[in-house]
Design an enzyme around this catalytic site. Structure first.
Site, PDB file in Angstrom:
ATOM      1  N   LYS A 184       0.836  -1.198   0.000  1.00  0.00           N
ATOM      2  CA  LYS A 184       0.000   0.000   0.000  1.00  0.00           C
ATOM      3  C   LYS A 184       0.882   1.264   0.000  1.00  0.00           C
ATOM      4  CE  LYS A 184      -3.888  -2.207  -0.231  1.00  0.00           C
ATOM      5  NZ  LYS A 184      -4.159  -3.311   0.604  1.00  0.00           N
TER       6      LYS A 184
HETATM    7  C1  PLP Z   1      -5.413  -4.267   0.988  1.00  0.00           C
HETATM    8  C2  PLP Z   1      -6.871  -4.116   1.012  1.00  0.00           C
HETATM    9  C3  PLP Z   1      -7.648  -4.569   2.096  1.00  0.00           C
HETATM   10  C4  PLP Z   1      -7.095  -5.432   3.200  1.00  0.00           C
HETATM   11  O1  PLP Z   1      -6.113  -4.837   3.943  1.00  0.00           O
HETATM   12  P1  PLP Z   1      -5.375  -5.685   5.095  1.00  0.00           P
HETATM   13  O2  PLP Z   1      -4.639  -4.612   5.839  1.00  0.00           O
HETATM   14  O3  PLP Z   1      -4.465  -6.633   4.401  1.00  0.00           O
HETATM   15  O4  PLP Z   1      -6.393  -6.360   5.902  1.00  0.00           O
HETATM   16  C5  PLP Z   1      -8.998  -4.293   2.096  1.00  0.00           C
HETATM   17  N1  PLP Z   1      -9.579  -3.640   1.089  1.00  0.00           N
HETATM   18  C6  PLP Z   1      -8.883  -3.202   0.021  1.00  0.00           C
HETATM   19  C7  PLP Z   1      -9.575  -2.462  -1.066  1.00  0.00           C
HETATM   20  C8  PLP Z   1      -7.504  -3.460  -0.059  1.00  0.00           C
HETATM   21  O5  PLP Z   1      -6.817  -3.059  -1.134  1.00  0.00           O
END
Ligand code: PLP
Length: 385
Positions: A184
């Protein structure tokens, strides 16, 4: 596999290492002072009243659904062009996800028109996702939720540093959920954040994060409490001080890295719009922002069909360039098909796009040479096709 250009990368330097070592030396690892500082900084950064650091964005989504009272029999409208966690959060509460289509191939986010069509007397909430860091039509969703008396949740996993005007993503709804996994825009390793302006929701979320306890280990250590009660069922969704320390450093780098992402995206658009057979979703909004500052989390492109898409991914792989598909639609996963009877044909636009879409590498540390190498590779592929 050794990639010349991996799909994602992290902007780490000595600062994260120093911050982690400081926590280790302090010997206080559980949610405490550093986490409180991380929450304070994130709440200031986003302009939200409360920020609650958690073990993941999935935990934030689950807590949001749980605290807002999603229970068996309730329907929650979600996009299918998202990571599966968006919909899973509804299932954790026993709710039924109802999938809505995207706007069109220029705007890959959830369509307010399709959401409006899918509202029933059982609809309790809508979870929107700012796909790729570009805003959904939040005024349309706010209007729908206001008229129907239902809750709005923002899955803002792609959107740290994204603004509409001067309002940060995640502050348009009852709750905003962020993810800090390494691919991210900023990372804590694993980690997430829930933001809200609602005091009651914030208190409940804080309790829910730690087994439903009325006091935290940190309070007891500081001598603020001896014992606790458990008035509600909670979970263990805590973050720890090591991750929060990384998060503080990463948050400081976010604006700079998002600027760098923006610069790369402009270069991609300038070069790729001249190549036949490649379409760029969100292109108009990238070129003429009109008050929006996206977080430029993903750079997806569209080609003619699935065969070309697969061939292109294979071609780029041969040149050491890693690409991905954001996303295989959630309603077509085996689990969802078998549990909810979802199937092909239900979301024509989402299904069409997911067959033609691929995501190119995009991150703050991507070099000019790497970008040119990707552009040149796409040009070569298009000429040979
Ligand atoms: C990465 C992501 C998640 C999950 O995030 P985690 O921190 O791994 O639980 C949820 N929704 C979207 C749209 C994502 O890209």
């Amino acid at each position: 596999m050794h990639w010349k250009v991996p799909l994602s990368d992290i902007d780490f330097d000595g600062a994260e290492k120093d911050a982690v070592l400081k926590v280790l030396e302090s010997k206080w690892l559980m949610t405490g002072e550093v986490t409180a500082r991380f929450e304070g900084e994130f709440s200031r950064f986003t302009g939200s009243r409360h920020a609650i650091a958690l073990s993941s964005c999935t935990a934030a989504l689950h807590i949001a659904c749980y605290v807002l009272g999603i229970r068996p029999g309730d329907e929650v409208i979600v996009p299918a062009l998202t990571f599966v966690a968006t919909a899973n959060a509804v299932l954790y509460c026993g709710g039924t996800p109802v999938f809505a289509d995207i706007v069109d191939e220029k705007t890959l986010s959830i369509s307010p028109d399709d959401v409006a069509r899918k509202i029933t007397p059982r609809t309790k909430a809508i979870i929107v996702v700012h796909y790729g860091g570009y805003f959904c039509d939040m005024s349309a969703f706010q209007q729908i939720c206001f008229e129907k008396g239902i809750d709005l949740i923002e899955d803002a996993a792609h959107s740290p540093g994204a603004y509409m005007g001067d309002k940060h993503a995640g502050t348009f709804a009852k709750a905003g959920c962020f993810s800090f996994v390494p691919n991210k825009n900023m990372t804590t390793a694993e980690g997430g954040m829930l933001i809200t302006d609602d005091d009651d929701l914030a208190n409940k979320a804080r309790a829910t994060r730690s087994h439903g306890l009325t006091t935290m280990t940190w309070d007891r250590y500081r001598g603020h409490a001896y014992s606790y009660d458990v008035p509600v069922l909670g979970f263990n969704y805590r973050i720890d001080e090591i991750r929060s320390a990384i998060g503080l450093v990463q948050l400081g780098k976010l604006k700079g890295n998002n600027k760098r992402r923006e610069h790369i995206v402009s270069r991609y658009v300038e070069a790729l719009e001249k190549i036949n057979g490649i379409e760029i979703p969100f292109k108009e909004r990238i070129k003429y922002p009109n008050g929006e500052t996206p977080s430029f989390h993903l750079f997806p492109i569209l080609v003619q069909n699935e065969r070309t898409r697969d061939a292109l991914m294979e071609f780029l792989k041969g040149r050491g360039i890693q690409t991905s598909i954001h996303y295989p639609p959630v309603h077509l996963f085996t689990y969802y098909r078998s549990k909810f009877g979802t199937r092909e044909g239900m979301l024509p636009k989402t299904e069409d796009i997911s067959r033609r879409l691929l995501t190119l590498p995009l991150y703050g540390t991507l070099s000019e040479e790497q970008v040119e190498y990707i552009v040149e590779s796409l040009r070569t592929f298009s000429e040979k096709e």
